[in-house]
Write an enzyme that holds these catalytic residues in place. Structure first.
Site, PDB file in Angstrom:
ATOM      1  N   CYS A   1      -2.911   1.455   8.296  1.00 41.37           N
ATOM      2  CA  CYS A   1      -1.927   0.549   7.700  1.00 41.37           C
ATOM      3  C   CYS A   1      -2.486  -0.819   7.367  1.00 41.37           C
ATOM      4  O   CYS A   1      -3.044  -1.484   8.229  1.00 41.37           O
ATOM      5  CB  CYS A   1      -0.792   0.310   8.683  1.00 41.37           C
ATOM      6  SG  CYS A   1       0.116   1.755   9.027  1.00 41.37           S
TER       7      CYS A   1
ATOM      8  N   GLU B   1       0.809  -1.215   0.000  1.00 39.90           N
ATOM      9  CA  GLU B   1       0.000   0.000   0.000  1.00 39.90           C
ATOM     10  C   GLU B   1       0.841   1.262   0.000  1.00 39.90           C
ATOM     11  O   GLU B   1       1.870   1.333   0.671  1.00 39.90           O
ATOM     12  CB  GLU B   1      -0.877   0.009   1.247  1.00 39.90           C
ATOM     13  CG  GLU B   1      -1.797  -1.174   1.271  1.00 39.90           C
ATOM     14  CD  GLU B   1      -2.681  -1.198   2.493  1.00 39.90           C
ATOM     15  OE1 GLU B   1      -3.353  -2.211   2.686  1.00 39.90           O
ATOM     16  OE2 GLU B   1      -2.692  -0.209   3.242  1.00 39.90           O
TER      17      GLU B   1
ATOM     18  N   CYS C   1      -2.626  -3.009  14.639  1.00 40.91           N
ATOM     19  CA  CYS C   1      -2.206  -2.688  13.269  1.00 40.91           C
ATOM     20  C   CYS C   1      -2.622  -3.798  12.310  1.00 40.91           C
ATOM     21  O   CYS C   1      -2.340  -4.976  12.546  1.00 40.91           O
ATOM     22  CB  CYS C   1      -0.693  -2.491  13.242  1.00 40.91           C
ATOM     23  SG  CYS C   1      -0.075  -2.124  11.593  1.00 40.91           S
TER      24      CYS C   1
ATOM     25  N   CYS D   1       3.028   8.222   1.767  1.00 37.77           N
ATOM     26  CA  CYS D   1       3.352   7.193   2.759  1.00 37.77           C
ATOM     27  C   CYS D   1       3.597   5.892   1.997  1.00 37.77           C
ATOM     28  O   CYS D   1       2.759   5.491   1.184  1.00 37.77           O
ATOM     29  CB  CYS D   1       2.166   7.082   3.716  1.00 37.77           C
ATOM     30  SG  CYS D   1       2.282   5.689   4.843  1.00 37.77           S
TER      31      CYS D   1
ATOM     32  N   CYS E   1       2.142  -5.891  16.216  1.00 34.48           N
ATOM     33  CA  CYS E   1       1.483  -4.839  17.008  1.00 34.48           C
ATOM     34  C   CYS E   1      -0.024  -5.078  16.938  1.00 34.48           C
ATOM     35  O   CYS E   1      -0.588  -5.274  15.863  1.00 34.48           O
ATOM     36  CB  CYS E   1       1.844  -3.448  16.486  1.00 34.48           C
ATOM     37  SG  CYS E   1       3.617  -3.143  16.509  1.00 34.48           S
TER      38      CYS E   1
ATOM     39  N   CYS F   1       3.970  -7.817   7.831  1.00 35.94           N
ATOM     40  CA  CYS F   1       4.892  -7.337   8.860  1.00 35.94           C
ATOM     41  C   CYS F   1       5.006  -8.404   9.942  1.00 35.94           C
ATOM     42  O   CYS F   1       4.022  -9.068  10.276  1.00 35.94           O
ATOM     43  CB  CYS F   1       4.365  -6.037   9.463  1.00 35.94           C
ATOM     44  SG  CYS F   1       5.463  -5.312  10.695  1.00 35.94           S
TER      45      CYS F   1
END
Ligand code: SAH
Length: 364
Positions: free
Chosen positions: A340, A90, A119, A105, A116, A112
């Site tokens: 995100c 993205e 997220c 961004c 977290c 990932c």
């Protein structure tokens, strides 16, 4: 090496030599390519015919294409960039306050590994690192998108998917191509790398002497609260991360930003604000409060909520009363899942869903 975007100047010079062409052309080609948002006009070029032919037949300029493009009511444009070797990441374009500027961004990884809990990028784990060329192409796509609405892409933040300090081998060369005024012309000061707090990575980024900004995703000033929402805190606790951030500041002279995603009932109490003010006492840092963008259940299954505007204001005023330089970030693009990893997640979990493709229109 799949495309022109994979090359830095030295590597491209070598490639030209291998083609039997003069390497002196490398700089002009790369400069024209980046100035033209990732395009080269080979028909109207003063380059030797043999070199033009090689560029046409042996080296694609790009290795990505836009899979989806969605625009929110506030002008935020979200791109899902698909890569030729597979996978998608993205990239988001946000209109700046100045009517002729925009901020971008970009992502450093697909998925990932950090886990977290609030997220969306991390819910499916890490798929793969992006190559420097794939990172650079998100920048080019955003630059082109900005130009098409009459804006200039002025800044880039690595706040999309992934942990940039876990992919520094690719992120550092990508930054050089995005920021070097001789090439991408964005300027070093206009790039910000955001990290969850990978201590050796912060030092390595400082060693690379890139002169970029550092943002630290802190989200809590005490280890107990932070470890609940940011699991990697158990490996690199707050005191070590803050020490590394101070070292970065001493080396680069750049004032770091501390990102703080406010989650109702988790890290948004008066006590949390006071702990944060104590942590940054005597430390030149800017605190950026980000009200949580809802993603549904996190990795642990917990469901978080955004605090009320009154709570956010109180948190902010407690920081400011204690001399902390703090701002509240206005959340953008909520209606296009701009948190995100949300857009990609939606496509993965519901592959049949037809995302309405909105035509890029001028932002009022
Ligand atoms: N891994 C890096 C960069 C990606 S996250 C990092 O941790 O900094 C970029 C920023 O978006 C981080 O500050 C992150 O905490 C924040 N973020 C992630 N999910 C969010 C959500 N649902 N709502 C608000 N901010 C979020």
């Amino acid at each position: 090496m799949n495309a022109l975007t994979d090359y830095d100047l030295a590597g491209f010079r070598q490639r030209l030599e291998r083609w039997g062409c003069k390497s002196v052309h490398a700089e002009r080609i790369l400069r024209e390519f980046y100035a033209g948002s990732g395009r080269l006009d080979l028909s109207n070029s003063q380059l030797p015919a043999a070199l033009r032919s090689k560029l046409r037949t042996e080296l694609p300029l790009r290795q990505s294409h836009i899979l989806f493009r969605r625009q929110s009511a506030d002008g935020t444009l979200k791109l899902l960039v698909g890569f030729d070797v597979g996978g998608a990441a993205e990239a988001v374009l946000m209109p700046a306050v100045r009517p002729d500027r925009a901020a971008g961004c970009i992502s450093s990884q697909i998925g990932c590994a950090m886990g977290c809990d609030f997220c969306a990028s991390t819910r499916g784990g890490l798929e793969r690192n992006l190559s420097s060329g794939e990172i650079v192409e998100q920048f080019l796509q955003l630059r082109e998108a900005a130009a098409s609405v009459g804006r200039r892409l002025a800044t880039i933040v690595f706040m999309g998917m992934g942990e940039p300090l876990h992919n520094l081998d690719q992120v550092i060369p990508a930054i050089r191509r995005i920021a070097d005024p001789a090439m991408g012309a964005l300027g070093w000061r206009h790039v910000t790398v955001s990290t969850v707090g990978i201590v050796p990575g912060i030092d390595r980024l400082a060693d690379a002497n890139l002169n970029v900004h550092l943002a630290l995703s802190l989200h809590a000033a005490d280890d107990e609260t932070r470890s609940r929402i940011v699991p990697v805190n158990r490996r690199y606790p707050i005191s070590r991360i803050i020490d590394a951030t101070r070292r970065f500041q001493l080396r680069t002279g750049r004032i770091p930003t501390l990102e703080y995603c406010l989650l109702a009932g988790v890290n948004d109490s008066d006590e949390h604000a006071i702990r944060l003010a104590q942590l940054v006492d005597g430390f030149r840092a800017h605190v950026n409060l980000i009200p949580y963008n809802s993603i549904g259940a996190g990795v642990s299954g917990a469901v978080y909520e955004r605090p009320s505007p009154q709570r956010v204001e109180k948190f902010l005023s407690l920081l400011r009363q204690r001399g902390v330089v703090a701002h509240r970030r206005h959340t953008r693009g909520d209606d296009v899942d701009a948190a995100c990893g949300q857009l990609r997640q939606m496509l993965i979990s519901e592959p049949d869903v037809k995302v309405p493709l909105q035509v890029l229109a001028a932002h009022p």
